[in-house]
Design an enzyme around this catalytic site. Structure first.
Site, mmCIF file in Angstrom:
data_model
loop_
_atom_site.group_PDB
_atom_site.id
_atom_site.type_symbol
_atom_site.label_atom_id
_atom_site.label_comp_id
_atom_site.label_asym_id
_atom_site.label_seq_id
_atom_site.Cartn_x
_atom_site.Cartn_y
_atom_site.Cartn_z
ATOM 1 N N HIS A 50 0.748 -1.273 0.087
ATOM 2 C CA HIS A 50 -0.027 0.078 0.186
ATOM 3 C C HIS A 50 0.766 1.262 -0.118
ATOM 4 O O HIS A 50 2.240 1.168 0.227
ATOM 5 C CB HIS A 50 -0.916 0.002 1.170
HETATM 6 P P1 TYD Z 1 -1.932 -2.475 7.402
HETATM 7 O O1 TYD Z 1 -1.539 -1.068 7.691
HETATM 8 O O2 TYD Z 1 -2.737 -3.031 6.276
HETATM 9 O O3 TYD Z 1 -0.925 -3.522 7.802
HETATM 10 P P2 TYD Z 1 0.242 -3.874 6.901
HETATM 11 O O4 TYD Z 1 0.585 -2.754 5.658
HETATM 12 O O5 TYD Z 1 1.380 -4.194 7.888
HETATM 13 O O6 TYD Z 1 0.060 -5.216 6.386
HETATM 14 O O7 TYD Z 1 -3.008 -2.974 8.800
HETATM 15 C C1 TYD Z 1 -3.452 -4.086 9.084
HETATM 16 C C2 TYD Z 1 -4.768 -3.653 9.520
HETATM 17 O O8 TYD Z 1 -4.726 -3.156 10.837
HETATM 18 C C3 TYD Z 1 -5.935 -3.089 8.728
HETATM 19 O O9 TYD Z 1 -7.275 -3.622 8.837
HETATM 20 C C4 TYD Z 1 -5.794 -1.839 9.143
HETATM 21 C C5 TYD Z 1 -5.705 -1.971 10.840
HETATM 22 N N1 TYD Z 1 -4.899 -0.712 11.368
HETATM 23 C C6 TYD Z 1 -5.657 -0.064 12.545
HETATM 24 O O10 TYD Z 1 -6.822 -0.124 12.660
HETATM 25 N N2 TYD Z 1 -5.029 0.912 12.916
HETATM 26 C C7 TYD Z 1 -3.720 1.304 12.678
HETATM 27 O O11 TYD Z 1 -3.243 2.167 13.323
HETATM 28 C C8 TYD Z 1 -3.215 0.668 11.816
HETATM 29 C C9 TYD Z 1 -1.630 0.756 11.440
HETATM 30 C C10 TYD Z 1 -3.609 -0.472 11.095
#
Ligand code: TYD
Length: 135
Positions: A50
């Site tokens: 992302h």
């Molecule tokens: P994501 O940022 O997609 O993690 P990665 O890029 O490491 O795979 O986040 C994973 C999940 O957590 C997604 O459903 C969004 C949620 N999330 C929150 O609710 N609050 C936050 O501060 C973060 C960073 C993620």
């Protein structure tokens, strides 16, 4: 690419480990509104895929080793975070992936804003269109 590697100040002791610290607006140029960390990830797992539109972040890996892949439409970079004394500051909209190089490496992030799902771009083609229309 608008990224910076920073030395996180780390104070060793002879037999009682070490202490690392950084200060917002001194070691990097934004306030911290949120801190999160990712744990219990096995070696070989990739997360990320992302970009953020506005969010600025400091990433560091106090335990283990994580490779960060960054790209915009012009450049690609790979940075390995493998030390409590090394930080990666991301201040522009970059597509990113993170690869766990060792079991149970811990990825920590200090972010400039609260969680906002609308700040994420999770589709690569949409990211390219976003960059092209925001240069
Ligand atoms: P994501 O940022 O997609 O993690 P990665 O890029 O490491 O795979 O986040 C994973 C999940 O957590 C997604 O459903 C969004 C949620 N999330 C929150 O609710 N609050 C936050 O501060 C973060 C960073 C993620």
């Amino acid at each position: 690419m608008n990224i910076k590697i920073i030395d996180i100040k780390t104070i060793p002791t002879d037999s009682e480990g070490q202490l690392s610290f950084f200060e917002a607006n001194k070691d990097f140029d934004f306030d911290i509104k949120r801190i999160y960390y990712i744990t219990e990830v096995a070696k070989g797992i990739k997360r990320g895929a992302h970009a953020h539109k506005k969010l600025k972040q400091l990433l560091w890996c106090p335990i283990g080793s994580i490779k960060i892949y960054l790209e915009n439409i012009w450049e690609k970079e790979e940075i390995i975070l493998d030390s409590p004394a090394k930080g990666l500051v991301i201040e522009e909209s970059l597509w990113r992936d993170m690869l766990w190089m060792k079991n149970d490496s811990v990825l920590c992030v200090a972010a400039s804003d609260y969680y906002d799902a609308d700040d994420y771009i999770r589709d690569y083609d949409e990211y390219l269109r976003y960059i092209e229309s925001n240069v």
